[in-house]
Design a protein around this motif. Structure first.
Motif, PDB file in Angstrom:
ATOM      1  N   MET A   1       1.519  -0.585   0.255  1.00  0.00           N
ATOM      2  CA  MET A   1      -0.281  -0.316   0.083  1.00  0.00           C
ATOM      3  C   MET A   1       0.762   1.454   0.116  1.00  0.00           C
ATOM      4  SD  MET A   1      -2.105   1.488   2.610  1.00  0.00           S
ATOM      5  CE  MET A   1      -3.699  -0.366   2.691  1.00  0.00           C
ATOM      6  N   ALA A   2       1.079   1.407  -1.019  1.00  0.00           N
ATOM      7  CA  ALA A   2       1.462   3.211  -0.816  1.00  0.00           C
ATOM      8  C   ALA A   2       0.396   4.304  -0.017  1.00  0.00           C
ATOM      9  CB  ALA A   2       1.136   4.188  -2.649  1.00  0.00           C
ATOM     10  N   VAL A   3       1.587   5.118   0.165  1.00  0.00           N
ATOM     11  CA  VAL A   3       1.224   6.478   1.830  1.00  0.00           C
ATOM     12  C   VAL A   3       1.305   7.308   1.088  1.00  0.00           C
ATOM     13  CG1 VAL A   3       1.116   6.772   3.743  1.00  0.00           C
ATOM     14  CG2 VAL A   3       1.622   4.244   3.269  1.00  0.00           C
ATOM     15  N   LEU A   4       0.855   8.457   1.290  1.00  0.00           N
ATOM     16  CA  LEU A   4       0.713   9.793   0.728  1.00  0.00           C
ATOM     17  C   LEU A   4       0.298  10.850   1.930  1.00  0.00           C
ATOM     18  CD1 LEU A   4      -0.902   9.782  -2.878  1.00  0.00           C
ATOM     19  CD2 LEU A   4       1.216   9.815  -1.569  1.00  0.00           C
TER      20      LEU A   4
ATOM     21  N   PHE B   1      -3.930   3.054  -1.777  1.00  0.00           N
ATOM     22  CA  PHE B   1      -3.143   3.811  -1.146  1.00  0.00           C
ATOM     23  C   PHE B   1      -3.720   4.227  -0.112  1.00  0.00           C
ATOM     24  CE2 PHE B   1      -4.450   5.890  -4.601  1.00  0.00           C
ATOM     25  CZ  PHE B   1      -4.943   7.279  -4.210  1.00  0.00           C
ATOM     26  N   LEU B   2      -3.115   4.803   0.945  1.00  0.00           N
ATOM     27  CA  LEU B   2      -3.673   5.417   1.701  1.00  0.00           C
ATOM     28  C   LEU B   2      -3.296   6.965   2.233  1.00  0.00           C
ATOM     29  CD1 LEU B   2      -4.315   5.752   4.888  1.00  0.00           C
ATOM     30  CD2 LEU B   2      -1.985   5.397   5.536  1.00  0.00           C
ATOM     31  N   VAL B   3      -4.422   8.338   1.720  1.00  0.00           N
ATOM     32  CA  VAL B   3      -3.958   9.381   2.796  1.00  0.00           C
ATOM     33  C   VAL B   3      -4.325   9.562   4.032  1.00  0.00           C
ATOM     34  CG1 VAL B   3      -4.852  11.726   2.169  1.00  0.00           C
ATOM     35  CG2 VAL B   3      -4.863  10.378   0.173  1.00  0.00           C
ATOM     36  N   TYR B   4      -2.878  10.346   4.300  1.00  0.00           N
ATOM     37  CA  TYR B   4      -2.995  10.676   6.085  1.00  0.00           C
ATOM     38  C   TYR B   4      -2.888  11.778   6.092  1.00  0.00           C
ATOM     39  CZ  TYR B   4       1.941  10.186   6.090  1.00  0.00           C
ATOM     40  OH  TYR B   4       3.123  10.806   6.063  1.00  0.00           O
ATOM     41  N   LYS B   5      -3.642  12.361   7.188  1.00  0.00           N
ATOM     42  CA  LYS B   5      -3.234  13.957   7.590  1.00  0.00           C
ATOM     43  C   LYS B   5      -1.767  14.065   8.500  1.00  0.00           C
ATOM     44  CE  LYS B   5      -5.171  17.615  10.532  1.00  0.00           C
ATOM     45  NZ  LYS B   5      -4.366  18.821   9.237  1.00  0.00           N
ATOM     46  N   THR B   6      -0.887  15.349   7.889  1.00  0.00           N
ATOM     47  CA  THR B   6       0.384  15.605   8.301  1.00  0.00           C
ATOM     48  C   THR B   6       0.794  16.578   8.110  1.00  0.00           C
ATOM     49  OG1 THR B   6       2.454  14.762   8.827  1.00  0.00           O
ATOM     50  CG2 THR B   6       1.943  14.304   6.443  1.00  0.00           C
ATOM     51  N   ASP B   7       1.861  17.068   8.362  1.00  0.00           N
ATOM     52  CA  ASP B   7       1.874  18.652   8.146  1.00  0.00           C
ATOM     53  C   ASP B   7       2.954  18.495   6.964  1.00  0.00           C
ATOM     54  OD1 ASP B   7      -0.120  20.340   9.411  1.00  0.00           O
ATOM     55  OD2 ASP B   7       1.145  20.304  11.381  1.00  0.00           O
ATOM     56  N   ASN B   8       3.455  17.596   6.983  1.00  0.00           N
ATOM     57  CA  ASN B   8       5.199  17.214   5.657  1.00  0.00           C
ATOM     58  C   ASN B   8       4.314  17.140   4.428  1.00  0.00           C
ATOM     59  OD1 ASN B   8       6.344  17.083   8.274  1.00  0.00           O
ATOM     60  ND2 ASN B   8       6.703  15.097   8.753  1.00  0.00           N
ATOM     61  N   ALA B   9       3.329  17.493   4.202  1.00  0.00           N
ATOM     62  CA  ALA B   9       2.901  17.137   2.986  1.00  0.00           C
ATOM     63  C   ALA B   9       3.324  17.779   1.575  1.00  0.00           C
ATOM     64  CB  ALA B   9       1.233  17.102   2.473  1.00  0.00           C
ATOM     65  N   GLY B  10       3.640  17.915   0.357  1.00  0.00           N
ATOM     66  CA  GLY B  10       3.446  18.075  -0.197  1.00  0.00           C
ATOM     67  C   GLY B  10       5.714  18.453  -0.593  1.00  0.00           C
ATOM     68  N   SER B  11       6.594  18.236   0.696  1.00  0.00           N
ATOM     69  CA  SER B  11       7.796  18.458   0.913  1.00  0.00           C
ATOM     70  C   SER B  11       8.669  17.695   0.692  1.00  0.00           C
ATOM     71  CB  SER B  11       8.387  18.063   2.542  1.00  0.00           C
ATOM     72  OG  SER B  11       7.786  16.877   2.991  1.00  0.00           O
ATOM     73  N   ALA B  12       7.783  16.144  -0.437  1.00  0.00           N
ATOM     74  CA  ALA B  12       8.902  15.899  -1.179  1.00  0.00           C
ATOM     75  C   ALA B  12       9.752  16.493  -2.463  1.00  0.00           C
ATOM     76  CB  ALA B  12       8.888  13.991  -1.280  1.00  0.00           C
ATOM     77  N   LYS B  13      10.434  16.049  -3.161  1.00  0.00           N
ATOM     78  CA  LYS B  13      10.574  16.196  -4.491  1.00  0.00           C
ATOM     79  C   LYS B  13      10.921  15.479  -4.959  1.00  0.00           C
ATOM     80  CE  LYS B  13      10.827  20.412  -2.618  1.00  0.00           C
ATOM     81  NZ  LYS B  13       9.588  21.142  -2.720  1.00  0.00           N
TER      82      LYS B  13
ATOM     83  N   TRP C   1       4.165  13.685 -14.991  1.00  0.00           N
ATOM     84  CA  TRP C   1       4.267  14.039 -13.703  1.00  0.00           C
ATOM     85  C   TRP C   1       3.140  15.184 -13.609  1.00  0.00           C
ATOM     86  CZ3 TRP C   1       8.214  12.852 -16.599  1.00  0.00           C
ATOM     87  CH2 TRP C   1       9.310  11.836 -15.973  1.00  0.00           C
ATOM     88  N   PHE C   2       2.148  15.177 -12.497  1.00  0.00           N
ATOM     89  CA  PHE C   2       1.997  15.487 -12.153  1.00  0.00           C
ATOM     90  C   PHE C   2       1.299  16.406 -10.436  1.00  0.00           C
ATOM     91  CE2 PHE C   2      -1.206  12.446 -12.431  1.00  0.00           C
ATOM     92  CZ  PHE C   2      -1.628  12.998 -11.625  1.00  0.00           C
ATOM     93  N   LEU C   3       0.901  17.046  -9.674  1.00  0.00           N
ATOM     94  CA  LEU C   3       0.649  17.376  -8.094  1.00  0.00           C
ATOM     95  C   LEU C   3      -0.631  17.043  -7.535  1.00  0.00           C
ATOM     96  CD1 LEU C   3       3.093  20.545  -8.116  1.00  0.00           C
ATOM     97  CD2 LEU C   3       4.017  18.711  -7.810  1.00  0.00           C
ATOM     98  N   ASP C   4      -0.513  16.540  -6.809  1.00  0.00           N
ATOM     99  CA  ASP C   4      -2.159  15.832  -6.604  1.00  0.00           C
ATOM    100  C   ASP C   4      -2.510  17.700  -5.543  1.00  0.00           C
ATOM    101  OD1 ASP C   4      -0.833  15.919  -3.475  1.00  0.00           O
ATOM    102  OD2 ASP C   4      -1.840  13.812  -3.183  1.00  0.00           O
ATOM    103  N   SER C   5      -3.081  18.050  -4.746  1.00  0.00           N
ATOM    104  CA  SER C   5      -3.540  18.565  -4.251  1.00  0.00           C
ATOM    105  C   SER C   5      -3.238  18.835  -2.833  1.00  0.00           C
ATOM    106  CB  SER C   5      -5.329  19.053  -3.283  1.00  0.00           C
ATOM    107  OG  SER C   5      -5.104  17.303  -2.785  1.00  0.00           O
ATOM    108  N   GLU C   6      -1.882  18.543  -2.580  1.00  0.00           N
ATOM    109  CA  GLU C   6      -1.011  18.427  -1.429  1.00  0.00           C
ATOM    110  C   GLU C   6       0.019  18.480  -1.904  1.00  0.00           C
ATOM    111  OE1 GLU C   6      -3.335  18.780   1.538  1.00  0.00           O
ATOM    112  OE2 GLU C   6      -5.117  18.103  -0.254  1.00  0.00           O
ATOM    113  N   GLY C   7       0.602  18.857  -3.011  1.00  0.00           N
ATOM    114  CA  GLY C   7       1.722  19.077  -3.298  1.00  0.00           C
ATOM    115  C   GLY C   7       3.001  17.963  -3.509  1.00  0.00           C
ATOM    116  N   ASN C   8       2.192  16.397  -3.611  1.00  0.00           N
ATOM    117  CA  ASN C   8       2.435  15.496  -3.651  1.00  0.00           C
ATOM    118  C   ASN C   8       3.061  14.917  -5.409  1.00  0.00           C
ATOM    119  OD1 ASN C   8       2.904  14.210  -1.178  1.00  0.00           O
ATOM    120  ND2 ASN C   8       0.676  13.958  -1.477  1.00  0.00           N
TER     121      ASN C   8
END
Length: 126
Positions: free
Chosen positions: A8-11, A50-62, A111-118
């Protein structure tokens, strides 16, 4: 032991409600399994999820965090653009996009970004 288990992917998502809107209304995925207000599980092809979970770290991966395999990347890119998805343009050694799609020795990718910057992608094998 792990070779027999499902993956399971985790976003990460800063705003789970916003992510739920993106995955459901923009990407057209079926409603998720809601574990609680901070954790959603989406199902995709062939039993993947895939799992979408709440965290303030969203969108920080490059880097690309998750992708879907495509059998018609040009058609899928066009369909997603009609739904409002904006594809990234890249130009660096080994990857150069043209109209959002890169051709590589192993296939085509977009490639594209989701609403959270992933960073998400589509990939069609050569």
């Amino acid at each position: 032991m792990l070779k027999e288990q499902d993956i399971m992917a985790v976003l990460p998502a800063r705003d789970v409600a916003r992510a739920r809107d993106f995955y459901g209304n923009v990407l057209g995925l079926d409603p998720p399994l809601v574990m609680d207000e901070e954790n959603l599980i989406y199902r995709s092809g062939n039993g993947t999820s895939f799992l979408v979970y709440k965290t303030d770290n969203a969108g920080s991966a490059k880097n690309t965090q998750m992708g879907w395999e495509s059998s018609d990347i040009e058609g899928d890119v066009a369909a997603l653009r009609e739904r409002g998805v904006v594809f990234e343009e890249y130009d660096f050694p080994g990857v150069e996009t043209s109209d959002g799609i890169a051709s590589t020795p192993v296939g085509k990718a977009a490639w594209f970004l989701d609403s959270e910057g992933n960073i998400l992608n589509l990939f069609q094998r050569a």
